[in-house]
Design a protein around this motif. Structure first.
Motif, PDB file in Angstrom:
ATOM      1  N   THR A 130       0.824  -1.215   0.000  1.00 26.29           N
ATOM      2  CA  THR A 130       0.000   0.000   0.000  1.00 26.29           C
ATOM      3  C   THR A 130       0.854   1.260   0.000  1.00 26.29           C
ATOM      4  OG1 THR A 130      -1.736  -1.187   1.211  1.00 26.29           O
ATOM      5  CG2 THR A 130      -1.836   1.219   1.206  1.00 26.29           C
ATOM      6  N   VAL A 131       1.883   1.263   0.847  1.00 20.10           N
ATOM      7  CA  VAL A 131       2.758   2.437   0.931  1.00 20.10           C
ATOM      8  C   VAL A 131       3.471   2.667  -0.388  1.00 20.10           C
ATOM      9  CG1 VAL A 131       4.826   3.358   2.030  1.00 20.10           C
ATOM     10  CG2 VAL A 131       3.048   2.277   3.426  1.00 20.10           C
ATOM     11  N   LEU A 132       3.963   1.602  -1.018  1.00 19.97           N
ATOM     12  CA  LEU A 132       4.692   1.732  -2.272  1.00 19.97           C
ATOM     13  C   LEU A 132       3.793   2.278  -3.381  1.00 19.97           C
ATOM     14  CD1 LEU A 132       6.847  -1.525  -2.270  1.00 19.97           C
ATOM     15  CD2 LEU A 132       7.682   0.812  -2.095  1.00 19.97           C
ATOM     16  N   PHE A 133       2.599   1.746  -3.493  1.00 19.86           N
ATOM     17  CA  PHE A 133       1.718   2.174  -4.580  1.00 19.86           C
ATOM     18  C   PHE A 133       1.117   3.545  -4.318  1.00 19.86           C
ATOM     19  CE2 PHE A 133      -2.179   2.165  -7.170  1.00 19.86           C
ATOM     20  CZ  PHE A 133      -1.618   1.866  -8.402  1.00 19.86           C
ATOM     21  N   ALA A 134       1.000   3.933  -3.040  1.00 18.54           N
ATOM     22  CA  ALA A 134       0.398   5.230  -2.706  1.00 18.54           C
ATOM     23  C   ALA A 134       1.169   6.383  -3.332  1.00 18.54           C
ATOM     24  CB  ALA A 134       0.321   5.399  -1.198  1.00 18.54           C
ATOM     25  N   THR A 135       2.484   6.237  -3.474  1.00 17.72           N
ATOM     26  CA  THR A 135       3.266   7.332  -4.056  1.00 17.72           C
ATOM     27  C   THR A 135       2.863   7.607  -5.503  1.00 17.72           C
ATOM     28  OG1 THR A 135       5.023   5.810  -4.746  1.00 17.72           O
ATOM     29  CG2 THR A 135       5.198   6.772  -2.546  1.00 17.72           C
ATOM     30  N   TYR A 136       2.431   6.564  -6.215  1.00 17.69           N
ATOM     31  CA  TYR A 136       2.067   6.734  -7.629  1.00 17.69           C
ATOM     32  C   TYR A 136       0.743   7.469  -7.781  1.00 17.69           C
ATOM     33  CZ  TYR A 136       1.346   5.579 -12.540  1.00 17.69           C
ATOM     34  OH  TYR A 136       1.142   5.655 -13.900  1.00 17.69           O
ATOM     35  N   THR A 137      -0.113   7.394  -6.768  1.00 16.72           N
ATOM     36  CA  THR A 137      -1.428   8.033  -6.852  1.00 16.72           C
ATOM     37  C   THR A 137      -1.369   9.529  -6.555  1.00 16.72           C
ATOM     38  OG1 THR A 137      -1.932   7.555  -4.518  1.00 16.72           O
ATOM     39  CG2 THR A 137      -2.508   5.871  -6.152  1.00 16.72           C
ATOM     40  N   VAL A 138      -0.239   9.996  -6.018  1.00 15.33           N
ATOM     41  CA  VAL A 138      -0.109  11.418  -5.710  1.00 15.33           C
ATOM     42  C   VAL A 138       0.203  12.179  -6.999  1.00 15.33           C
ATOM     43  CG1 VAL A 138       1.127  13.140  -4.340  1.00 15.33           C
ATOM     44  CG2 VAL A 138       0.740  10.848  -3.410  1.00 15.33           C
ATOM     45  N   PRO A 139      -0.505  13.261  -7.298  1.00 10.36           N
ATOM     46  CA  PRO A 139      -0.213  14.035  -8.514  1.00 10.36           C
ATOM     47  C   PRO A 139       1.229  14.532  -8.527  1.00 10.36           C
ATOM     48  CG  PRO A 139      -2.312  14.717  -7.554  1.00 10.36           C
ATOM     49  CD  PRO A 139      -1.671  13.787  -6.572  1.00 10.36           C
ATOM     50  N   MET A 140       1.844  14.510  -9.710  1.00 12.65           N
ATOM     51  CA  MET A 140       3.238  14.901  -9.825  1.00 12.65           C
ATOM     52  C   MET A 140       3.482  16.331  -9.378  1.00 12.65           C
ATOM     53  SD  MET A 140       6.355  14.272 -10.485  1.00 12.65           S
ATOM     54  CE  MET A 140       6.559  12.748 -11.416  1.00 12.65           C
ATOM     55  N   ILE A 141       2.538  17.220  -9.606  1.00  8.98           N
ATOM     56  CA  ILE A 141       2.719  18.608  -9.209  1.00  8.98           C
ATOM     57  C   ILE A 141       2.843  18.715  -7.693  1.00  8.98           C
ATOM     58  CG2 ILE A 141       0.237  19.046  -9.136  1.00  8.98           C
ATOM     59  CD1 ILE A 141       2.916  21.531 -10.282  1.00  8.98           C
ATOM     60  N   ALA A 142       2.062  17.912  -6.962  1.00  8.53           N
ATOM     61  CA  ALA A 142       2.157  17.916  -5.501  1.00  8.53           C
ATOM     62  C   ALA A 142       3.483  17.311  -5.045  1.00  8.53           C
ATOM     63  CB  ALA A 142       0.980  17.144  -4.896  1.00  8.53           C
ATOM     64  N   VAL A 143       3.900  16.240  -5.718  1.00 10.43           N
ATOM     65  CA  VAL A 143       5.197  15.623  -5.406  1.00 10.43           C
ATOM     66  C   VAL A 143       6.333  16.618  -5.621  1.00 10.43           C
ATOM     67  CG1 VAL A 143       6.808  13.795  -6.053  1.00 10.43           C
ATOM     68  CG2 VAL A 143       4.359  13.310  -5.925  1.00 10.43           C
ATOM     69  N   ALA A 144       6.260  17.369  -6.711  1.00  7.42           N
ATOM     70  CA  ALA A 144       7.310  18.339  -7.008  1.00  7.42           C
ATOM     71  C   ALA A 144       7.390  19.424  -5.938  1.00  7.42           C
ATOM     72  CB  ALA A 144       7.058  18.964  -8.380  1.00  7.42           C
ATOM     73  N   ILE A 145       6.249  19.899  -5.476  1.00  7.09           N
ATOM     74  CA  ILE A 145       6.247  20.945  -4.452  1.00  7.09           C
ATOM     75  C   ILE A 145       6.854  20.430  -3.155  1.00  7.09           C
ATOM     76  CG2 ILE A 145       4.752  22.374  -3.004  1.00  7.09           C
ATOM     77  CD1 ILE A 145       2.850  22.587  -5.401  1.00  7.09           C
ATOM     78  N   VAL A 146       6.467  19.208  -2.751  1.00  2.05           N
ATOM     79  CA  VAL A 146       6.996  18.639  -1.510  1.00  2.05           C
ATOM     80  C   VAL A 146       8.498  18.421  -1.616  1.00  2.05           C
ATOM     81  CG1 VAL A 146       6.950  16.609  -0.017  1.00  2.05           C
ATOM     82  CG2 VAL A 146       4.807  17.585  -0.855  1.00  2.05           C
ATOM     83  N   TRP A 147       8.956  17.870  -2.734  1.00  3.03           N
ATOM     84  CA  TRP A 147      10.390  17.594  -2.874  1.00  3.03           C
ATOM     85  C   TRP A 147      11.208  18.870  -2.991  1.00  3.03           C
ATOM     86  CZ3 TRP A 147      13.611  13.205  -3.216  1.00  3.03           C
ATOM     87  CH2 TRP A 147      12.971  12.004  -2.890  1.00  3.03           C
ATOM     88  N   SER A 148      10.614  19.929  -3.504  1.00  2.37           N
ATOM     89  CA  SER A 148      11.346  21.202  -3.526  1.00  2.37           C
ATOM     90  C   SER A 148      11.630  21.682  -2.115  1.00  2.37           C
ATOM     91  CB  SER A 148      10.546  22.255  -4.291  1.00  2.37           C
ATOM     92  OG  SER A 148       9.343  22.592  -3.611  1.00  2.37           O
ATOM     93  N   LYS A 149      10.723  21.383  -1.180  1.00  2.00           N
ATOM     94  CA  LYS A 149      10.956  21.727   0.226  1.00  2.00           C
ATOM     95  C   LYS A 149      11.982  20.775   0.850  1.00  2.00           C
ATOM     96  CE  LYS A 149       7.869  24.928  -0.109  1.00  2.00           C
ATOM     97  NZ  LYS A 149       8.296  26.349  -0.205  1.00  2.00           N
ATOM     98  N   LEU A 150      11.943  19.519   0.470  1.00  2.00           N
ATOM     99  CA  LEU A 150      12.925  18.573   0.999  1.00  2.00           C
ATOM    100  C   LEU A 150      14.340  18.941   0.568  1.00  2.00           C
ATOM    101  CD1 LEU A 150      11.093  15.149   0.384  1.00  2.00           C
ATOM    102  CD2 LEU A 150      11.299  16.399   2.530  1.00  2.00           C
ATOM    103  N   TYR A 151      14.463  19.487  -0.636  1.00  2.00           N
ATOM    104  CA  TYR A 151      15.773  19.850  -1.165  1.00  2.00           C
ATOM    105  C   TYR A 151      16.235  21.247  -0.728  1.00  2.00           C
ATOM    106  CZ  TYR A 151      16.074  15.876  -4.394  1.00  2.00           C
ATOM    107  OH  TYR A 151      16.178  14.623  -4.938  1.00  2.00           O
ATOM    108  N   SER A 152      15.448  21.935   0.070  1.00  5.06           N
ATOM    109  CA  SER A 152      15.816  23.293   0.487  1.00  5.06           C
ATOM    110  C   SER A 152      17.208  23.292   1.120  1.00  5.06           C
ATOM    111  CB  SER A 152      14.796  23.840   1.487  1.00  5.06           C
ATOM    112  OG  SER A 152      15.210  25.086   1.994  1.00  5.06           O
ATOM    113  N   PRO A 153      18.101  24.194   0.688  1.00  3.06           N
ATOM    114  CA  PRO A 153      19.477  24.172   1.202  1.00  3.06           C
ATOM    115  C   PRO A 153      19.597  24.555   2.673  1.00  3.06           C
ATOM    116  CG  PRO A 153      19.122  26.082  -0.205  1.00  3.06           C
ATOM    117  CD  PRO A 153      17.900  25.223  -0.337  1.00  3.06           C
TER     118      PRO A 153
END
Length: 297
Positions: free
Chosen positions: A112-135
């Motif tokens: 469930t956890v593995l497949f859940a990532t695919y159901t998240v819209p890419m735009i939302a994933v991009a926003i979250v990862w931009s915060k994760l990559y914050s210097p």
């Protein structure tokens, strides 16, 4: 008479789908090819397009700024796709094998956890990862600080920006391909593994002599879909990097949008799209040819 009537019924049921494919796929492709042979501004009607033949394609492979930007975007696109596939397929096999083993506790939760990532819209994933990559405030750099490693400019360094987007893509796509691998593993009869075990085969031999050969067609599908998805990448680039720094993440889909919409060079952007389509067809054909060659052995 009965066969003819059945054919008419079949054609009738297929007609709506074929019509939609023609309207939304074949006609746009034909129009893109036609525009690639013209000089046309997206701010003007199609009727104002000026025939230039192959001049747009000559410009793409020329030595001026247009050609250099296009070749850099094309190179970035295939580097992004190649590294994504090189990470996705082995990880999918690893996690798919783990999930497939019924003895592993929490298998349902892991699936469930593995497949859940695919159901998240890419735009939302991009926003979250931009915060994760914050210097400064990003959790990734904070975690590195625990080990005495200085903060890394993940998205502002030309040597790491594209690979950082690859990690984002792998995280988002991994669950989907893991499910595909699990589906392929369920089609392998347990008796095959039992017979191999009686012959003394262990984990590594079972993987390379049994699992991977019998997963060949599933892995072919995974490679093709992963390749298409990677080449079509757009949202992370548009949301996080806008093609920077210094064009390091300027993939072809984003470059086509920039040239066609922001610069209003519709004919040149159409030539880029046609070139990308032809390159994709060639690469997919090579993948199928290599797989067919492996089946013939």
């Amino acid at each position: 008479m009965r066969i003819a009537r059945q054919n008419w019924w079949t054609a009738g049921f297929l007609a709506p789908s074929v019509g939609l494919i023609g309207i939304f796929v074949l006609i746009p492709i034909a129009l893109t090819v036609w525009l690639s042979l013209h000089r046309w501004s997206t701010a003007t009607p199609f009727g104002d397009a000026e025939w230039v033949g192959l001049d747009n394609f000559d410009a793409l492979f020329g030595s001026d700024l247009v050609g250099r930007d296009f070749r850099q975007a094309l190179r970035n696109t295939f580097v992004y796709a190649g590294v994504s596939i090189a990470l996705l397929i082995p990880l999918s096999i690893l996690f798919g094998t783990i999930v497939h083993r019924a003895a592993v506790r929490g298998t349902t939760l892991l699936r469930t956890v593995l497949f859940a990532t695919y159901t998240v819209p890419m735009i939302a994933v991009a926003i979250v990862w931009s915060k994760l990559y914050s210097p400064t405030e990003g959790p990734i750099n904070q975690a590195l600080g625990w080990f005495g490693i200085s903060p890394q400019p993940w998205l502002s360094d030309t040597s790491s920006a594209l690979i950082s987007l690859v990690f984002l893509n792998v995280w988002q796509q991994l669950g989907y391909f893991t499910v595909l691998v699990v589906a392929g593993l369920t089609q392998i009869p347990p008796s095959v593994y039992e017979a191999a075990a009686l012959d003394g085969a262990r984990n590594v031999k079972l993987l390379f002599r049994i699992t991977l050969p019998l997963l060949r067609r599933t892995l072919l599908f995974c490679v093709v879909i992963a390749l298409i998805n990677a080449i079509q990448v757009f949202e992370p680039v548009a949301t996080i990097t806008q093609g920077g720094p210094v064009g390091a993440t300027n993939v072809l889909t984003y470059h086509i949008r920039e040239v066609g919409i922001e610069r209003s060079q519709g004919g040149l952007a159409s030539a880029m799209a046609v070139t990308l389509l032809l390159a994709l067809v060639v690469v997919v054909t090579l993948v199928f040819a290599l797989m067919r060659k492996g089946d013939d052995r």
